[in-house]
Design a protein around this motif. Structure first.
Motif, PDB file in Angstrom:
ATOM      1  N   VAL A  42       0.836  -1.205   0.000  1.00 16.55           N
ATOM      2  CA  VAL A  42       0.000   0.000   0.000  1.00 16.55           C
ATOM      3  C   VAL A  42       0.868   1.251   0.000  1.00 16.55           C
ATOM      4  O   VAL A  42       2.029   1.232   0.384  1.00 16.55           O
ATOM      5  N   ALA A  43       0.276   2.357  -0.426  1.00 20.16           N
ATOM      6  CA  ALA A  43       1.006   3.623  -0.494  1.00 20.16           C
ATOM      7  C   ALA A  43       0.837   4.457   0.765  1.00 20.16           C
ATOM      8  O   ALA A  43       1.563   5.440   0.967  1.00 20.16           O
ATOM      9  N   GLY A  44      -0.126   4.084   1.619  1.00 21.99           N
ATOM     10  CA  GLY A  44      -0.355   4.870   2.818  1.00 21.99           C
ATOM     11  C   GLY A  44      -1.310   4.185   3.775  1.00 21.99           C
ATOM     12  O   GLY A  44      -1.855   3.112   3.489  1.00 21.99           O
ATOM     13  N   ILE A  45      -1.501   4.832   4.920  1.00 22.63           N
ATOM     14  CA  ILE A  45      -2.425   4.320   5.926  1.00 22.63           C
ATOM     15  C   ILE A  45      -3.287   5.462   6.462  1.00 22.63           C
ATOM     16  O   ILE A  45      -2.934   6.630   6.352  1.00 22.63           O
ATOM     17  N   ASN A  46      -4.399   5.090   7.053  1.00 24.79           N
ATOM     18  CA  ASN A  46      -5.240   6.003   7.818  1.00 24.79           C
ATOM     19  C   ASN A  46      -5.218   5.502   9.254  1.00 24.79           C
ATOM     20  O   ASN A  46      -5.563   4.355   9.524  1.00 24.79           O
ATOM     21  N   ILE A  47      -4.758   6.348  10.185  1.00 22.28           N
ATOM     22  CA  ILE A  47      -4.665   5.927  11.581  1.00 22.28           C
ATOM     23  C   ILE A  47      -5.338   6.967  12.474  1.00 22.28           C
ATOM     24  O   ILE A  47      -5.204   8.169  12.260  1.00 22.28           O
ATOM     25  N   GLU A  48      -6.066   6.492  13.483  1.00 24.76           N
ATOM     26  CA  GLU A  48      -6.936   7.339  14.294  1.00 24.76           C
ATOM     27  C   GLU A  48      -6.345   7.613  15.678  1.00 24.76           C
ATOM     28  O   GLU A  48      -5.531   6.836  16.183  1.00 24.76           O
ATOM     29  N   ASP A  49      -6.850   8.680  16.313  1.00 25.07           N
ATOM     30  CA  ASP A  49      -6.420   8.990  17.674  1.00 25.07           C
ATOM     31  C   ASP A  49      -7.473   8.626  18.721  1.00 25.07           C
ATOM     32  O   ASP A  49      -7.285   8.867  19.913  1.00 25.07           O
ATOM     33  N   ALA A  50      -8.569   8.029  18.308  1.00 25.08           N
ATOM     34  CA  ALA A  50      -9.608   7.616  19.246  1.00 25.08           C
ATOM     35  C   ALA A  50      -9.333   6.205  19.734  1.00 25.08           C
ATOM     36  O   ALA A  50      -8.860   5.350  18.986  1.00 25.08           O
ATOM     37  N   PHE A  51      -9.638   5.964  21.015  1.00 22.83           N
ATOM     38  CA  PHE A  51      -9.555   4.608  21.542  1.00 22.83           C
ATOM     39  C   PHE A  51     -10.644   3.764  20.897  1.00 22.83           C
ATOM     40  O   PHE A  51     -11.730   4.247  20.602  1.00 22.83           O
ATOM     41  N   LYS A  52     -10.366   2.494  20.700  1.00 21.49           N
ATOM     42  CA  LYS A  52     -11.325   1.605  20.064  1.00 21.49           C
ATOM     43  C   LYS A  52     -12.210   0.872  21.061  1.00 21.49           C
ATOM     44  O   LYS A  52     -13.347   0.513  20.739  1.00 21.49           O
ATOM     45  N   HIS A  53     -11.706   0.617  22.264  1.00 22.06           N
ATOM     46  CA  HIS A  53     -12.449  -0.214  23.208  1.00 22.06           C
ATOM     47  C   HIS A  53     -12.870   0.551  24.456  1.00 22.06           C
ATOM     48  O   HIS A  53     -13.270  -0.041  25.452  1.00 22.06           O
ATOM     49  N   GLN A  54     -12.767   1.870  24.393  1.00 25.17           N
ATOM     50  CA  GLN A  54     -13.223   2.729  25.475  1.00 25.17           C
ATOM     51  C   GLN A  54     -13.425   4.129  24.902  1.00 25.17           C
ATOM     52  O   GLN A  54     -12.867   4.466  23.860  1.00 25.17           O
ATOM     53  N   PRO A  55     -14.219   4.956  25.567  1.00 24.68           N
ATOM     54  CA  PRO A  55     -14.427   6.323  25.071  1.00 24.68           C
ATOM     55  C   PRO A  55     -13.151   7.147  25.204  1.00 24.68           C
ATOM     56  O   PRO A  55     -12.271   6.840  26.009  1.00 24.68           O
ATOM     57  N   GLY A  56     -13.062   8.202  24.416  1.00 24.20           N
ATOM     58  CA  GLY A  56     -11.974   9.146  24.573  1.00 24.20           C
ATOM     59  C   GLY A  56     -10.940   9.119  23.464  1.00 24.20           C
ATOM     60  O   GLY A  56     -10.954   8.248  22.581  1.00 24.20           O
ATOM     61  N   LEU A  57     -10.053  10.107  23.525  1.00 24.82           N
ATOM     62  CA  LEU A  57      -8.975  10.272  22.558  1.00 24.82           C
ATOM     63  C   LEU A  57      -7.634  10.022  23.235  1.00 24.82           C
ATOM     64  O   LEU A  57      -7.476  10.285  24.430  1.00 24.82           O
ATOM     65  N   ARG A  58      -6.673   9.572  22.461  1.00 26.13           N
ATOM     66  CA  ARG A  58      -5.325   9.425  23.003  1.00 26.13           C
ATOM     67  C   ARG A  58      -4.766  10.786  23.414  1.00 26.13           C
ATOM     68  O   ARG A  58      -5.084  11.815  22.805  1.00 26.13           O
ATOM     69  N   ASN A  59      -3.947  10.790  24.417  1.00 20.97           N
ATOM     70  CA  ASN A  59      -3.240  11.993  24.824  1.00 20.97           C
ATOM     71  C   ASN A  59      -2.468  12.550  23.634  1.00 20.97           C
ATOM     72  O   ASN A  59      -1.850  11.795  22.877  1.00 20.97           O
ATOM     73  N   VAL A  60      -2.514  13.861  23.441  1.00 22.83           N
ATOM     74  CA  VAL A  60      -1.880  14.474  22.266  1.00 22.83           C
ATOM     75  C   VAL A  60      -0.393  14.138  22.192  1.00 22.83           C
ATOM     76  O   VAL A  60       0.113  13.737  21.138  1.00 22.83           O
ATOM     77  N   LYS A  61       0.313  14.304  23.295  1.00 20.92           N
ATOM     78  CA  LYS A  61       1.755  14.052  23.285  1.00 20.92           C
ATOM     79  C   LYS A  61       2.057  12.596  22.970  1.00 20.92           C
ATOM     80  O   LYS A  61       2.992  12.292  22.207  1.00 20.92           O
ATOM     81  N   GLU A  62       1.277  11.694  23.555  1.00 19.59           N
ATOM     82  CA  GLU A  62       1.499  10.270  23.303  1.00 19.59           C
ATOM     83  C   GLU A  62       1.226   9.926  21.839  1.00 19.59           C
ATOM     84  O   GLU A  62       1.978   9.151  21.224  1.00 19.59           O
ATOM     85  N   HIS A  63       0.174  10.505  21.284  1.00 13.86           N
ATOM     86  CA  HIS A  63      -0.151  10.193  19.885  1.00 13.86           C
ATOM     87  C   HIS A  63       0.890  10.805  18.951  1.00 13.86           C
ATOM     88  O   HIS A  63       1.245  10.197  17.928  1.00 13.86           O
ATOM     89  N   CYS A  64       1.372  11.985  19.288  1.00 11.39           N
ATOM     90  CA  CYS A  64       2.427  12.602  18.477  1.00 11.39           C
ATOM     91  C   CYS A  64       3.688  11.752  18.502  1.00 11.39           C
ATOM     92  O   CYS A  64       4.362  11.585  17.479  1.00 11.39           O
ATOM     93  N   GLN A  65       4.006  11.214  19.665  1.00 13.47           N
ATOM     94  CA  GLN A  65       5.177  10.348  19.764  1.00 13.47           C
ATOM     95  C   GLN A  65       5.001   9.089  18.930  1.00 13.47           C
ATOM     96  O   GLN A  65       5.927   8.625  18.270  1.00 13.47           O
TER      97      GLN A  65
END
Length: 202
Positions: free
Chosen positions: A60-83
């Motif tokens: 594949v030429a690329g991916i789509n990746i999300e910052d939302a948790f899949k098995h619980q509500p909420g978003l990943r911490n910004v710093k953690e997702h940036c890392q």
């Protein structure tokens, strides 16, 4: 893809089967493919990065990746997702995939009541961490889209008027397949009710 295999959305498909489906599509088309891997199908950064690497092996030429948790509500911490994004980009670069496309999806408009400022913060941070593009589902306000593009961030978006508001591209997710499934469901119901096939030929 999930629906075609009988699963609901949300990383319910076994990742081996998910990769096999991506590979199968790639074997039969001659255009570039960007693979949806939701949140990365992993519970920690190492497993997610490993899954990204396995996805690149399908061609594949690329991916789509999300910052939302899949098995619980909420978003990943910004710093953690940036890392995470930075580590994904570094791993790709180190393995010869410098032009690999990372479409970073943020679900702020699905999860927050006042999402604009948080979206802007995340979009800028994700691009600085190696994302190639930002996907913001739920963002439909042209003024807010223009506000984001003023910072040099050009999001993907689910709008038909993307050219006038400087979106780089747009997507429709599973909207088309949902329409097809709704049509099949409606006709199947008519078949069961009428016990005749005339409805299929009208």
């Amino acid at each position: 893809m999930a629906t075609s295999l009988g699963y609901a959305d949300g990383e319910l498909i076994d990742f081996h089967r998910h990769l096999a489906s991506i590979q199968s599509i790639g074997d039969y088309v001659s255009i570039s493919i960007s693979a949806e891997i939701e949140g990365g199908y992993g519970h920690d950064a190492q497993s997610i990065i490993g899954n990204v690497s396995r996805t690149t092996d399908t061609g594949v030429a690329g991916i789509n990746i999300e910052d939302a948790f899949k098995h619980q509500p909420g978003l990943r911490n910004v710093k953690e997702h940036c890392q995470l994004l930075a580590n994904i980009r570094a791993t790709l670069d180190n393995h010869g995939y410098k032009n690999f496309f990372i479409n970073a999806r943020t679900d702020t408009y699905f999860q927050l009541e006042q999402p604009y400022e948080e979206t802007l913060t995340r979009a800028k941070a994700y691009v600085e961490s190696g994302a190639s593009s930002i996907f913001i589902p739920g963002l439909t306000d042209a003024y807010e889209i223009k506000g984001i593009t003023r910072y040099g961030i050009y999001p993907s978006n689910k709008l038909s008027t993307v050219k006038s508001i400087r979106c780089k591209h747009f997507g429709f997710g599973h909207a088309l397949s949902d329409k097809i499934i709704a049509h099949l469901t409606k006709n199947a119901a008519q078949l069961l009710e009428s016990r005749a096939t005339f409805c299929l030929y009208e």
